[in-house]
Design a protein around this motif. Structure first.
Motif, PDB file in Angstrom:
ATOM      1  N   ASN A 205      42.887  44.697  30.885  1.00 29.59           N
ATOM      2  CA  ASN A 205      43.547  43.978  31.972  1.00 29.59           C
ATOM      3  C   ASN A 205      44.124  44.935  33.000  1.00 29.59           C
ATOM      4  O   ASN A 205      44.034  44.711  34.215  1.00 29.59           O
ATOM      5  N   ALA A 206      44.756  46.019  32.525  1.00 29.91           N
ATOM      6  CA  ALA A 206      45.331  46.998  33.444  1.00 29.91           C
ATOM      7  C   ALA A 206      44.240  47.633  34.296  1.00 29.91           C
ATOM      8  O   ALA A 206      44.401  47.832  35.508  1.00 29.91           O
ATOM      9  N   ALA A 207      43.115  47.966  33.674  1.00 32.95           N
ATOM     10  CA  ALA A 207      42.006  48.558  34.414  1.00 32.95           C
ATOM     11  C   ALA A 207      41.453  47.576  35.442  1.00 32.95           C
ATOM     12  O   ALA A 207      41.108  47.958  36.570  1.00 32.95           O
ATOM     13  N   LEU A 211      41.321  48.339  39.310  1.00 38.87           N
ATOM     14  CA  LEU A 211      40.036  48.283  40.014  1.00 38.87           C
ATOM     15  C   LEU A 211      40.103  47.326  41.200  1.00 38.87           C
ATOM     16  O   LEU A 211      39.534  47.594  42.268  1.00 38.87           O
ATOM     17  N   ALA A 212      40.814  46.213  41.032  1.00 38.22           N
ATOM     18  CA  ALA A 212      40.996  45.299  42.157  1.00 38.22           C
ATOM     19  C   ALA A 212      41.730  45.995  43.296  1.00 38.22           C
ATOM     20  O   ALA A 212      41.382  45.825  44.479  1.00 38.22           O
ATOM     21  N   GLU A 247      36.270  39.049  41.175  1.00 37.62           N
ATOM     22  CA  GLU A 247      35.704  39.098  39.826  1.00 37.62           C
ATOM     23  C   GLU A 247      36.646  39.806  38.852  1.00 37.62           C
ATOM     24  O   GLU A 247      36.822  39.343  37.708  1.00 37.62           O
ATOM     25  N   TYR A 248      37.245  40.898  39.266  1.00 34.62           N
ATOM     26  CA  TYR A 248      38.132  41.621  38.361  1.00 34.62           C
ATOM     27  C   TYR A 248      39.427  40.857  38.096  1.00 34.62           C
ATOM     28  O   TYR A 248      39.933  40.851  36.972  1.00 34.62           O
ATOM     29  N   VAL A 249      39.952  40.189  39.102  1.00 29.44           N
ATOM     30  CA  VAL A 249      41.153  39.380  38.862  1.00 29.44           C
ATOM     31  C   VAL A 249      40.818  38.203  37.956  1.00 29.44           C
ATOM     32  O   VAL A 249      41.573  37.874  37.034  1.00 29.44           O
ATOM     33  N   ALA A 415      48.078  40.463  41.245  1.00 27.39           N
ATOM     34  CA  ALA A 415      46.634  40.284  41.109  1.00 27.39           C
ATOM     35  C   ALA A 415      46.164  38.998  41.791  1.00 27.39           C
ATOM     36  O   ALA A 415      45.139  38.980  42.490  1.00 27.39           O
ATOM     37  N   LEU A 416      46.904  37.902  41.606  1.00 25.74           N
ATOM     38  CA  LEU A 416      46.522  36.637  42.243  1.00 25.74           C
ATOM     39  C   LEU A 416      46.549  36.750  43.763  1.00 25.74           C
ATOM     40  O   LEU A 416      45.655  36.236  44.454  1.00 25.74           O
TER      41      LEU A 416
END
Length: 518
Positions: A205-207, A211-212, A247-249, A415-416
């Motif tokens: 999740n952290a990655a 990445l986002a 996609e990452y989120v 993230a959102l």
């Protein structure tokens, strides 16, 4: 065969000894025990090296480190001089007005800390780590390299076999670094832990959240002048990059928005919050960082706890909120029980003690925090000017010096909002950016928006993430960092988009060139 004591190994031994005396045990250390790779160099304690690389993150928490470059130069924070207090030869004022130079000690401190942290994480890789341990070390290196890239525009690196007496031979430029960091992190994503009871561990999740961040800012970093300087926006965000953000989120699992916003920042937030993705862990009595600075640096001397009466929140930030937004003002039962008289959020107007009695400043005047302030305060009101912020509510069980509040680096609301921004910039999703922003606003007690512009989204990121270290990054991406705001009356030149590299780094590394304008 006996391992030869090379310069690399000698450094590792010294580092291990240093870490043993610097970082105590924590919950995180227990979670690392099962992840040490078989077949690693028996002369090197990989567990201790990795735990130390995590512990290095605590050095970013102080008021004279990451906060200096991520918040002070923005429209959210300032450090006014109050008579003889907080002058420090103007070191805070120049940050707010974008007039810093290569001699700024705290900017130089950020360069040293983040580059050292990245190098120490790399030592885990250089000493034979594989699997999950190597993946976690890679995440830590990439995160610190991301900070170097974002603030200074170029990343010096050493190969594992380099002589430490010589300068680094590798250099990632601003334009090429995003692709390198993304590739390194994507290569180890599946080797990271999938779940953990502690957000202090680098997980998948952290990655995904990091990445986002990288994909979202990729266009900013790639917009580089031929001389290596940064270009002013607006930027050309590739739809494919924005879709990768989405996609990452979407791939982040097991995280949700907290109903109580300040559960993200209270003591024991690592256990209380469902939202935290990655933190720098603080454990009172064992391995505590400097999260206390976040309340000491802003509270008045006569409040409980007694503060340093320094940094203020700008009225630009305060006026973005509507009444009822819990991010602006929340009464926490534990603060009332502690006898502090504080609320969480922004403090403005008359301040009170736990008994409801009005507080006074040291001269006996009412302690009334005002929206207005001057960077050079004089006169009878110098102690009370400026709004104060309590983002990390104080930990009273440790007398404030070794708090349990974990320092937040990545969380789900961020993230959102990254996902919403990516959709607004052309990313593909079945959701709308407006719906995502309103999801955040509704749970925070704010009125849903009827429409969404880029300015609306930038403002929402400020309301949600103020004083968390993302404002400079956001303002640059939204092309507002060079503008004007309270106590910054003049626009800045585009050279202020990057900070100067310390002179001693330039003089000792022939690969490094100073950023334009310094």
């Amino acid at each position: 065969m006996k391992t030869l004591i090379t310069m690399k190994n000698l450094f590792s031994y010294i580092l291990i000894i240093t870490l043993l005396f610097t970082f105590g045990c924590s919950d995180l250390e227990e979670e690392l025990n099962d992840g040490i790779a078989e077949g690693a160099d028996s002369d090197v304690d990989l567990e201790q090296l990795l735990n130390g690389a995590y512990g290095n993150l605590r050095d970013l928490q102080s008021q004279d480190n990451l906060l200096v470059v991520t918040q002070h130069p923005t429209d959210e924070m300032a450090g006014p001089t109050r008579g003889r207090d907080w002058d420090d030869a103007g070191i805070w004022r120049v940050l707010h007005r974008h007039s810093w130079t290569t001699a700024h000690a705290y900017i130089n401190n950020v360069w040293r800390t983040t580059n050292r942290n990245a190098y120490n994480a790399q030592q885990v890789l250089c000493n034979g780590a594989t699997g999950s341990v190597a993946a976690q070390a890679t995440f830590l290196r990439v995160y610190n390299d991301f900070l170097v890239l974002d603030n200074f525009g170029k990343i010096p690196r050493r190969a594992c076999n380099e002589n430490l007496l010589n300068p680094p031979t590798q250099l990632l430029t601003r334009a090429e670094a995003p692709a390198v960091l993304i590739a390194e992190l994507e290569a180890v994503l599946n080797d990271l832990p999938t779940a953990t009871g502690s957000p202090a561990l680098a997980t998948q999740n952290a990655a995904r959240a990091l990445l986002a961040k990288l994909y979202l800012n990729k266009a900013v970093y790639e917009a580089t002048d031929p001389d290596g300087g940064a270009q002013e926006g607006p930027y050309n965000f590739a739809a494919a990059d924005m879709t990768k953000v989405v996609e990452y989120v979407d791939a982040i699992t097991g995280r949700s928005l907290d109903v109580n916003y300040f559960d993200n920042f209270i003591p024991d937030n690592g256990n209380a919050s469902e939202e935290l993705i990655f933190v720098s862990e603080n454990t009172s009595g064992a391995a505590a960082g400097n999260a206390r600075a976040y309340w000491f640096m802003t509270l008045h001397y006569n409040q409980n706890p007694s503060g340093w009466n320094g940094f203020v929140a700008l009225s630009d930030l305060y006026n973005r909120f509507e009444p009822g937004d819990q991010r602006l003002y929340t009464e926490l039962p534990y603060l009332a029980a502690s006898g502090s008289g504080l609320n969480a959020g922004l403090l403005v107007g008359q301040q009170y003690n736990a008994a409801g009695q009005p507080l006074k400043d040291r001269a006996g005047n009412p302690l009334v925090f005002t929206e207005d302030f001057n960077l050079l305060e004089t006169g009878p009101n110098l102690e009370v000017t400026g709004i104060r912020a309590i983002k990390y509510p104080p930990d009273f069980t440790t007398e404030g010096d070794a708090p349990d509040n974990d320092y937040v680096i990545l969380r789900y609301a961020d993230a959102l909002l990254m996902k919403a921004e990516a959709i607004l910039r052309g990313g593909t999703s079945s959701e709308t950016a407006l719906d995502i922003v309103n999801q955040v606003r509704t749970i925070r007690g704010a009125t849903p928006l009827a429409s969404l512009s880029e300015q609306d989204l930038l403002d929402e990121r400020s309301r949600e993430l103020y004083w968390e270290g993302w404002r400079r990054n956001d303002q640059i991406r939204f092309n507002s960092f060079l503008g004007t705001w309270q106590e910054k009356p003049s626009p800045s030149d585009k050279t202020r988009l990057l900070f100067p590299i310390p002179s001693e780094a330039i003089s000792t590394n022939p690969e490094l060139e100073q950023n334009p304008g310094y």
